[in-house]
Design an enzyme around this catalytic site. Structure first.
Site, PDB file in Angstrom:
ATOM      1  N   ARG A  37      -6.856  -7.912 -10.206  1.00 39.79           N
ATOM      2  CA  ARG A  37      -7.562  -9.159 -10.524  1.00 39.79           C
ATOM      3  C   ARG A  37      -9.025  -8.832 -10.794  1.00 39.79           C
ATOM      4  O   ARG A  37      -9.454  -7.681 -10.681  1.00 39.79           O
ATOM      5  CB  ARG A  37      -7.477 -10.132  -9.347  1.00 39.79           C
TER       6      ARG A  37
ATOM      7  N   LYS B  35       0.811  -1.220   0.000  1.00 40.74           N
ATOM      8  CA  LYS B  35       0.000   0.000   0.000  1.00 40.74           C
ATOM      9  C   LYS B  35       0.844   1.270   0.000  1.00 40.74           C
ATOM     10  O   LYS B  35       0.502   2.244  -0.672  1.00 40.74           O
ATOM     11  CB  LYS B  35      -0.938  -0.013   1.207  1.00 40.74           C
TER      12      LYS B  35
ATOM     13  N   HIS C 296     -17.027   3.735   0.236  1.00 38.87           N
ATOM     14  CA  HIS C 296     -16.054   2.956  -0.528  1.00 38.87           C
ATOM     15  C   HIS C 296     -16.599   2.825  -1.946  1.00 38.87           C
ATOM     16  O   HIS C 296     -17.559   2.107  -2.182  1.00 38.87           O
ATOM     17  CB  HIS C 296     -15.888   1.581   0.126  1.00 38.87           C
TER      18      HIS C 296
ATOM     19  N   GLY D 193      -8.221  -7.231   3.767  1.00 37.65           N
ATOM     20  CA  GLY D 193      -9.259  -7.931   4.518  1.00 37.65           C
ATOM     21  C   GLY D 193      -9.471  -7.380   5.910  1.00 37.65           C
ATOM     22  O   GLY D 193     -10.036  -8.059   6.766  1.00 37.65           O
ATOM     23  N   GLY D 194      -8.988  -6.144   6.175  1.00 39.39           N
ATOM     24  CA  GLY D 194      -9.211  -5.550   7.482  1.00 39.39           C
ATOM     25  C   GLY D 194      -8.214  -5.961   8.542  1.00 39.39           C
ATOM     26  O   GLY D 194      -8.299  -5.503   9.682  1.00 39.39           O
TER      27      GLY D 194
ATOM     28  N   HIS E 149     -14.749  -4.477   7.419  1.00 37.90           N
ATOM     29  CA  HIS E 149     -13.967  -4.242   6.197  1.00 37.90           C
ATOM     30  C   HIS E 149     -14.208  -5.297   5.123  1.00 37.90           C
ATOM     31  O   HIS E 149     -13.475  -5.349   4.139  1.00 37.90           O
ATOM     32  CB  HIS E 149     -12.472  -4.135   6.507  1.00 37.90           C
TER      33      HIS E 149
ATOM     34  N   GLU F 120      -9.641   1.238  -6.086  1.00 39.13           N
ATOM     35  CA  GLU F 120     -10.541   1.477  -4.957  1.00 39.13           C
ATOM     36  C   GLU F 120     -10.264   2.855  -4.357  1.00 39.13           C
ATOM     37  O   GLU F 120      -9.112   3.205  -4.087  1.00 39.13           O
ATOM     38  CB  GLU F 120     -10.369   0.383  -3.903  1.00 39.13           C
TER      39      GLU F 120
END
Length: 646
Positions: free
Chosen positions: A294, A113, A205, A161-162, A232, A272
């Site tokens: 993906r 990230k 989101h 995945g949080g 999330h 995102e």
């Protein structure tokens, strides 16, 4: 064009890819673990190759086994689906041009990230204000958090995945939250590094589907709103995003295309964004969050509004063809929503549920994407998603109503599902009005997960248990008058005895209240009460278990065996296993006096620990399991008696 494609995945997405490949005249190869030998995706493919035991590390993540399957099957390309190896740069590198997805370089560019955000910032894509630097000392991170201003969000730079994610409201709590994030990130991703960002108070989101080809073309396929999330994890997705202006759509989609071009992206990808919706959707309030290199789980909503097959596009682009359409040829029509149906118990902390799908009825008035069928097993080894229901309508409200109807008309027995929760969520006023953010479910979880009153479903269960669910006028009569029957049912750990007296012609007294059977048709029964109010019920029985559905809400009843010694124990409070698992810890022994809420045992299931607590004050009358024991859902673990009279 490819002649034979191997799908390096399982379940719903494997079935989805196989459908498109077959339509294109391409042969398919399924891979399967020992647990999936009879799975639907195995039967749907042209060929199938085994890749190892049930655990994913020994099968679907076993690149050596998959490589051998590719060689043995003669596949000339591999589709990774989503999850598993879909964003594994080493796997993509091993396959090279045979990989139906982006290059290993692109995957690596967006894999961390902090590096991804630095690259996006350099390309002119807006990013959330924060610190993404290499200095990971607690002192530096705390200093940067102070500069950003609280509240802040700590995020692991790897994975998703949080996991490794904490909101911090005050400087005093930063050190502990950071240490917790680092531990979780290290355990989950092997990388404790974190970044610190400004906390968005009213976050939405919203993501943009992008596509690139090997000829330098990049397009967007509009946006999806994925704001309805729990911890999330996305729950319901829709396209387009409610409240989206043409100005903001243009700015966001242009930013997404810029992001894809910055890494020479090829294939299907999703950019995102986190949106600050405090003052509605504004073109100066969206920020790059991450890129998924993906196909997304929610790609069907984009397919619904564009009329395109994204898997076909993936295959054609990977084969070297240019994108089938230019940007001005891609249109958006109507509205689409997708709900993910999972084997989990929303009324019990969303505990995962495993077992056999004794009844599986998914409303086909909408698109249904699934990788299971009636009679299949939901095992603890894989993601417990049963299906995705995708509704498309001319307007948002049209699509929403179709989705609600499909959710309420779908029925699953054998495992607990989130269908009732999804239906309530789709009817929640915040969602109906399009005024939601990522915190909606957490804010209203108590209401969305409130158990409905049991009421009349146990009447139907009692009639089924007694074999009285028919309309024979002579049922239950003797020379001395109508018989009185008693049915004992177990529901949510509570025993209930129902008295049933047949009166003939489909009429009964149930606990002295008159009930009339108006109609029986397959698994449908319609009853009316003393006031003439009719209610339709659906039912399914498997062995000693009976599931009753009323207005889309399922109720599970168990018929205890009167010869089973456990039946007497169940007259008191019973501590039952909520799911299959292993007993990690026992904190009590027979004779111990306990208080309500006191921990009694810890059960491990699906790599999660679940504490089992005393439902009330009492005395442990018997412990029926030992530490380390493997138990099944519904097994009696501990029996509790009332406290002796003082």
């Amino acid at each position: 064009m490819f002649k034979r494609i191997l799908i390096a995945n399982r379940g719903e997405i494997a079935c989805r890819v196989i459908r498109t490949a077959q339509r294109m005249g391409i042969e398919t190869v399924a891979i399967y673990s020992h647990a999936d030998a009879d799975a639907p995706h195995v039967h749907a493919a042209t060929l199938a190759e085994p890749v190892g035991p049930a655990p994913v590390s020994e099968s679907y993540l076993n690149t050596d086994a998959i490589r051998k399957a590719i060689e043995a099957s003669g596949a000339d390309a591999v589709h990774p689906g989503y999850g598993f190896l879909s964003e594994n740069a080493e796997f993509a590198e091993m396959l090279g041009k045979r990989f139906i997805g982006p290059s290993a370089t692109s995957i690596r560019a967006m894999g961390l990230k902090d590096a991804a955000k630095a690259r996006m910032e350099a390309a002119g894509v807006p990013v959330v204000p924060g610190y993404h630097g290499d200095d990971q000392s607690p002192e530096r991170l705390a200093k940067e958090a102070g500069k950003i201003g609280y509240p802040v969000l700590i995020k692991a730079r790897a994975g998703g995945g949080g996991k490794g994610m904490r909101k911090v409201d005050r400087a005093e709590g930063f050190a502990d939250a950071l240490a917790s994030c680092q531990r979780e990130a290290s355990a989950s991703f092997g990388d404790p590094s974190c970044l610190v960002e400004k906390w968005i108070t009213t976050p939405r989101h919203i993501e943009v589907q992008v596509f690139g080809d090997t000829h330098g073309n990049v397009v967007h396929l509009f946006e999806r709103d994925c704001s309805l999330q729990r911890r999330h994890q996305k729950v319901i997705e829709e396209a387009p995003a409610p409240g989206m202006s043409d100005e903001m759509r243009s700015a966001m989609c242009e930013a997404a295309v810029t992001a894809a071009k910055a890494i020479n992206y090829v294939g299907a990808g999703t950019i995102e964004f986190i949106v600050d919706a405090t003052d509605g959707l504004r073109p100066d309030r969206f920020y790059f969050m991450e890129m998924n290199t993906r196909l997304q789980v929610e790609h069907p909503v984009t397919e619904a509004i564009t009329g395109l097959d994204l898997v076909e596009w993936q295959i054609r682009v990977a084969a070297g063809e240019p994108l089938p359409l230019s940007q001005d040829q891609i249109t958006c029509t109507g509205w689409a929503m997708e709900a993910r149906v999972y084997a989990e118990d929303p009324f019990n902390g969303f505990l995962p549920s495993t077992g056999t799908l004794h009844r599986l009825v998914l409303d086909d008035s909408v698109r249904v994407d699934s990788g299971v069928r009636e009679g299949d097993e939901i095992s603890p080894y894989y993601d417990p998603m049963i299906a995705k229901l995708i509704a498309h309508g001319d307007t948002r409200e049209d699509a929403r109503r179709k989705l609600v109807r499909a959710l309420k008309n779908s029925r699953v027995a054998g495992v607990v599902t989130n269908l009732p929760f999804l239906a309530r969520l789709a009817e929640h006023e915040g969602f109906v009005d399009g005024q939601m953010d990522t915190g909606l479910i957490a804010t209203h979880e108590a209401t969305l997960c409130k158990r409905a009153e049991r009421g009349s479903p146990e009447i139907v269960a009692a009639l089924i248990a007694l074999g009285l669910l028919n309309t024979d006028p002579g049922t239950g009569w003797t020379l001395w008058g109508p018989l009185m029957h008693r049915s004992t049912l177990l529901h949510d750990g509570e025993l209930r005895t129902v008295q049933v007296q047949p009166l003939g012609s489909g009429a009964f007294l149930v606990d002295h209240e008159p009930i009339q059977i108006n109609r029986i048709d397959g698994d449908l029964v319609v009853l009316s009460d003393a006031h003439g109010r009719s209610t339709p019920y659906r039912f399914a029985r498997h062995g000693s278990d009976i599931t009753i559905w009323v207005h889309g809400m399922p109720y599970l009843f168990h018929i205890p065996d009167p010869l089973d010694a456990r039946s007497d124990m169940l007259k008191g409070d019973a501590i039952l296993a909520p799911m299959p698992g292993q007993v990690l810890k026992l904190s009590v022994a027979a004779g111990d006096q306990v208080s309500a809420g006191q921990p009694l045992a810890v059960l491990e299931a699906m790599k999660m620990e679940h504490a089992l607590n005393a439902p009330r004050d009492g005395v442990i009358s018997e412990v029926l399991v030992a530490t380390g024991a493997q138990v099944s859902a519904g097994d009696l673990l501990i029996a509790l008696e009332a406290l002796p009279d003082a």
